[in-house]
Design an enzyme around this catalytic site. Structure first.
Site, PDB file in Angstrom:
ATOM      1  N   ASN A  64       0.891  -1.159   0.000  1.00  0.00           N
ATOM      2  CA  ASN A  64       0.000   0.000   0.000  1.00  0.00           C
ATOM      3  C   ASN A  64       0.932   1.212   0.000  1.00  0.00           C
ATOM      4  O   ASN A  64       1.642   1.450   0.982  1.00  0.00           O
ATOM      5  CB  ASN A  64      -0.883  -0.024   1.250  1.00  0.00           C
ATOM      6  CG  ASN A  64      -1.783   1.193   1.310  1.00  0.00           C
ATOM      7  OD1 ASN A  64      -1.633   2.137   0.528  1.00  0.00           O
ATOM      8  ND2 ASN A  64      -2.711   1.179   2.235  1.00  0.00           N
ATOM      9  N   VAL A  65       0.933   1.974  -1.090  1.00  0.00           N
ATOM     10  CA  VAL A  65       1.910   3.068  -1.210  1.00  0.00           C
ATOM     11  C   VAL A  65       1.698   4.168  -0.166  1.00  0.00           C
ATOM     12  O   VAL A  65       2.572   5.007   0.033  1.00  0.00           O
ATOM     13  CB  VAL A  65       1.919   3.704  -2.625  1.00  0.00           C
ATOM     14  CG1 VAL A  65       2.396   2.716  -3.673  1.00  0.00           C
ATOM     15  CG2 VAL A  65       0.559   4.284  -2.982  1.00  0.00           C
ATOM     16  N   ASN A  91       2.876   4.929 -10.248  1.00  0.00           N
ATOM     17  CA  ASN A  91       1.667   4.885 -11.075  1.00  0.00           C
ATOM     18  C   ASN A  91       0.396   4.617 -10.263  1.00  0.00           C
ATOM     19  O   ASN A  91      -0.700   4.961 -10.712  1.00  0.00           O
ATOM     20  CB  ASN A  91       1.856   3.806 -12.152  1.00  0.00           C
ATOM     21  CG  ASN A  91       0.558   3.429 -12.823  1.00  0.00           C
ATOM     22  OD1 ASN A  91       0.093   4.136 -13.729  1.00  0.00           O
ATOM     23  ND2 ASN A  91      -0.069   2.344 -12.382  1.00  0.00           N
ATOM     24  N   TYR A 156      -8.848  14.617  -6.492  1.00  0.00           N
ATOM     25  CA  TYR A 156      -7.957  13.997  -7.488  1.00  0.00           C
ATOM     26  C   TYR A 156      -7.095  15.063  -8.185  1.00  0.00           C
ATOM     27  O   TYR A 156      -5.879  14.898  -8.336  1.00  0.00           O
ATOM     28  CB  TYR A 156      -8.824  13.243  -8.500  1.00  0.00           C
ATOM     29  CG  TYR A 156      -8.078  12.473  -9.564  1.00  0.00           C
ATOM     30  CD1 TYR A 156      -7.472  11.250  -9.267  1.00  0.00           C
ATOM     31  CD2 TYR A 156      -8.007  12.943 -10.869  1.00  0.00           C
ATOM     32  CE1 TYR A 156      -6.797  10.534 -10.242  1.00  0.00           C
ATOM     33  CE2 TYR A 156      -7.344  12.216 -11.858  1.00  0.00           C
ATOM     34  CZ  TYR A 156      -6.743  11.015 -11.549  1.00  0.00           C
ATOM     35  OH  TYR A 156      -6.085  10.307 -12.517  1.00  0.00           O
ATOM     36  N   LYS A 160      -3.003  15.387  -8.129  1.00  0.00           N
ATOM     37  CA  LYS A 160      -2.179  15.323  -9.339  1.00  0.00           C
ATOM     38  C   LYS A 160      -1.421  16.630  -9.573  1.00  0.00           C
ATOM     39  O   LYS A 160      -0.292  16.619 -10.074  1.00  0.00           O
ATOM     40  CB  LYS A 160      -3.041  14.965 -10.555  1.00  0.00           C
ATOM     41  CG  LYS A 160      -3.681  13.584 -10.484  1.00  0.00           C
ATOM     42  CD  LYS A 160      -2.635  12.466 -10.406  1.00  0.00           C
ATOM     43  CE  LYS A 160      -3.269  11.087 -10.526  1.00  0.00           C
ATOM     44  NZ  LYS A 160      -2.261  10.011 -10.465  1.00  0.00           N
TER      45      LYS A 160
HETATM   46  N1  LIG Z   1      -7.268   6.010 -16.889  1.00  0.00           N
HETATM   47  C1  LIG Z   1      -7.122   7.294 -17.127  1.00  0.00           C
HETATM   48  O1  LIG Z   1      -7.835   7.895 -17.941  1.00  0.00           O
HETATM   49  C2  LIG Z   1      -6.064   8.090 -16.419  1.00  0.00           C
HETATM   50  C3  LIG Z   1      -5.863   9.412 -16.819  1.00  0.00           C
HETATM   51  C4  LIG Z   1      -4.889  10.163 -16.202  1.00  0.00           C
HETATM   52  C5  LIG Z   1      -4.117   9.602 -15.217  1.00  0.00           C
HETATM   53  N2  LIG Z   1      -4.335   8.327 -14.830  1.00  0.00           N
HETATM   54  C6  LIG Z   1      -3.481   7.814 -13.753  1.00  0.00           C
HETATM   55  O2  LIG Z   1      -2.798   6.660 -14.183  1.00  0.00           O
HETATM   56  C7  LIG Z   1      -2.557   5.794 -13.081  1.00  0.00           C
HETATM   57  C8  LIG Z   1      -3.075   4.406 -13.408  1.00  0.00           C
HETATM   58  O3  LIG Z   1      -4.457   4.485 -13.652  1.00  0.00           O
HETATM   59  P1  LIG Z   1      -5.320   3.333 -14.330  1.00  0.00           P
HETATM   60  O4  LIG Z   1      -6.287   4.003 -15.219  1.00  0.00           O
HETATM   61  O5  LIG Z   1      -4.452   2.261 -14.862  1.00  0.00           O
HETATM   62  O6  LIG Z   1      -6.137   2.852 -13.043  1.00  0.00           O
HETATM   63  P2  LIG Z   1      -6.517   1.397 -12.505  1.00  0.00           P
HETATM   64  O7  LIG Z   1      -7.524   1.652 -11.435  1.00  0.00           O
HETATM   65  O8  LIG Z   1      -6.851   0.472 -13.623  1.00  0.00           O
HETATM   66  O9  LIG Z   1      -5.146   0.917 -11.848  1.00  0.00           O
HETATM   67  C9  LIG Z   1      -4.625   1.493 -10.690  1.00  0.00           C
HETATM   68  C10 LIG Z   1      -3.841   0.452  -9.945  1.00  0.00           C
HETATM   69  O10 LIG Z   1      -3.322   1.048  -8.738  1.00  0.00           O
HETATM   70  C11 LIG Z   1      -3.511   0.136  -7.677  1.00  0.00           C
HETATM   71  N3  LIG Z   1      -3.588   0.843  -6.393  1.00  0.00           N
HETATM   72  C12 LIG Z   1      -4.597   1.624  -5.938  1.00  0.00           C
HETATM   73  N4  LIG Z   1      -4.319   2.069  -4.706  1.00  0.00           N
HETATM   74  C13 LIG Z   1      -3.098   1.557  -4.370  1.00  0.00           C
HETATM   75  C14 LIG Z   1      -2.281   1.652  -3.220  1.00  0.00           C
HETATM   76  N5  LIG Z   1      -2.657   2.351  -2.130  1.00  0.00           N
HETATM   77  N6  LIG Z   1      -1.081   1.013  -3.208  1.00  0.00           N
HETATM   78  C15 LIG Z   1      -0.692   0.293  -4.287  1.00  0.00           C
HETATM   79  N7  LIG Z   1      -1.435   0.159  -5.404  1.00  0.00           N
HETATM   80  C16 LIG Z   1      -2.624   0.782  -5.442  1.00  0.00           C
HETATM   81  C17 LIG Z   1      -4.824  -0.579  -8.006  1.00  0.00           C
HETATM   82  O11 LIG Z   1      -4.943  -1.792  -7.290  1.00  0.00           O
HETATM   83  C18 LIG Z   1      -4.711  -0.748  -9.515  1.00  0.00           C
HETATM   84  O12 LIG Z   1      -4.092  -1.951  -9.884  1.00  0.00           O
HETATM   85  C19 LIG Z   1      -3.250   6.450 -11.878  1.00  0.00           C
HETATM   86  O13 LIG Z   1      -2.310   7.187 -11.125  1.00  0.00           O
HETATM   87  C20 LIG Z   1      -4.247   7.371 -12.524  1.00  0.00           C
HETATM   88  O14 LIG Z   1      -4.578   8.456 -11.679  1.00  0.00           O
HETATM   89  C21 LIG Z   1      -5.291   7.547 -15.407  1.00  0.00           C
END
Ligand SMILES: NC(=O)c1ccc[n+]([C@@H]2O[C@H](COP(=O)([O-])OP(=O)(O)OC[C@H]3O[C@@H](n4cnc5c(N)ncnc54)[C@H](O)[C@@H]3O)[C@@H](O)[C@H]2O)c1
Length: 248
Positions: A64-65, A91, A156, A160
């Site tokens: 858990n980060v 990430n 959020y 960010k």
């Molecule tokens: N999907 C989008 O459109 C988008 C856009 C901009 C930024 N992002 C960013 O990209 C990153 C990845 O997003 P995604 O779309 O793949 O999301 P996702 O929800 O598919 O994946 C996120 C992953 O992070 C893990 N996670 C959550 N909380 C955690 C914690 N406390 N410790 C360790 N792991 C944890 C989850 O279990 C999951 O596997 C995120 O930081 C998100 O904010 C996503």
């Protein structure tokens, strides 16, 4: 020649989505990769899957980060498994959307704890060995929302935007030791985070994007690969926007 041959990487939130795609691409480019996510089982499964697809050395661990001891253990575990840590990708991220008037303090804090404090704790843990080695890369996953703001996502967006400030500050602190710190700011990417949106909402979003489509996770991984490899040796403290022109 593979672009990350001989390097080692730790990717948080890599059991699925963008993180998985980054771990897969780094492994395909020759890196040994530690897949780190909330569930140790899901991390191990993703790591095994990536190893089968690429032939790279991989391993998985649960963390858990938002917890300092987990972050330290993850870095130590990566060094124990692969001998060193060259690339950290922060990430892992969550959303808890709502209008400010209705947003609970806990929902604000939870998002800041994972998205912003988590990146700080991971960077702190990883920096010890990177600064000593006088080499390293840290890549933070920001968002277009941190640059432009978004109604219903104050927590959020704040996390960010904070991550962008953290990126620039770490870049300045670590530059003398050749540790480069950058952020990727994706627009709307096709993952579980955006799959929940209604088709109507998705169509509206596409209308706002100059390139007219939602981003594929691999397109974000390519940006991370650039920031992890030798082609970006003179790039630090930057925010690489991969958003189809949504925000310029
Ligand atoms: N999907 C989008 O459109 C988008 C856009 C901009 C930024 N992002 C960013 O990209 C990153 C990845 O997003 P995604 O779309 O793949 O999301 P996702 O929800 O598919 O994946 C996120 C992953 O992070 C893990 N996670 C959550 N909380 C955690 C914690 N406390 N410790 C360790 N792991 C944890 C989850 O279990 C999951 O596997 C995120 O930081 C998100 O904010 C996503």
């Amino acid at each position: 020649m593979k672009r990350l041959e001989g390097r080692t990487a730790l990717v948080t939130g890599a059991a699925r989505g963008i993180g998985y795609e980054i771990a897969l691409m780094f492994a395909a480019e020759g890196a040994s990769v530690m897949v780190a996510d909330l569930s140790a089982e899901e991390s191990a499964a993703a790591a095994a899957d990536i190893a089968a697809k690429t032939g790279a050395k991989t391993a998985g661990l649960g963390l858990n980060v938002a917890r300092e001891e987990d972050c330290e253990k993850a870095v130590d575990g990566t060094v124990a498994a692969f001998g060193r840590l060259d690339i950290l990708v922060n990430n892992a991220g969550i959303t808890k959307d709502g209008l400010v008037l209705r947003m609970k303090q806990e929902d604000f804090s939870a998002v800041i704890d994972v998205n912003l404090k988590g990146a700080f704790l991971m960077a702190k843990a990883a920096s010890k060995s990177m600064l000593k080695a006088r080499s390293g890369r840290i890549i933070n996953m920001a968002s277009v929302v941190g640059q432009a703001g978004q109604a219903g996502q104050a927590n959020y967006a704040a996390s960010k935007a904070g991550l962008i400030g953290l990126t620039k500050s770490l870049a300045r602190e670590f530059a003398p030791r050749n540790v480069l710190v950058n952020a990727v700011a994706p627009g709307f990417v096709r993952t579980r985070m955006t799959d929940g949106l209604k088709e109507e909402a998705k169509a509206k979003i596409c209308e706002m994007i100059p390139l007219g489509r939602i981003c594929e996770p691999a397109e974000i991984a390519k940006a991370a690969l650039f920031l992890a490899g030798d082609d970006s040796a003179y790039v630090t403290g930057q925010v690489l926007a991969v958003n189809g022109g949504l925000y310029m």
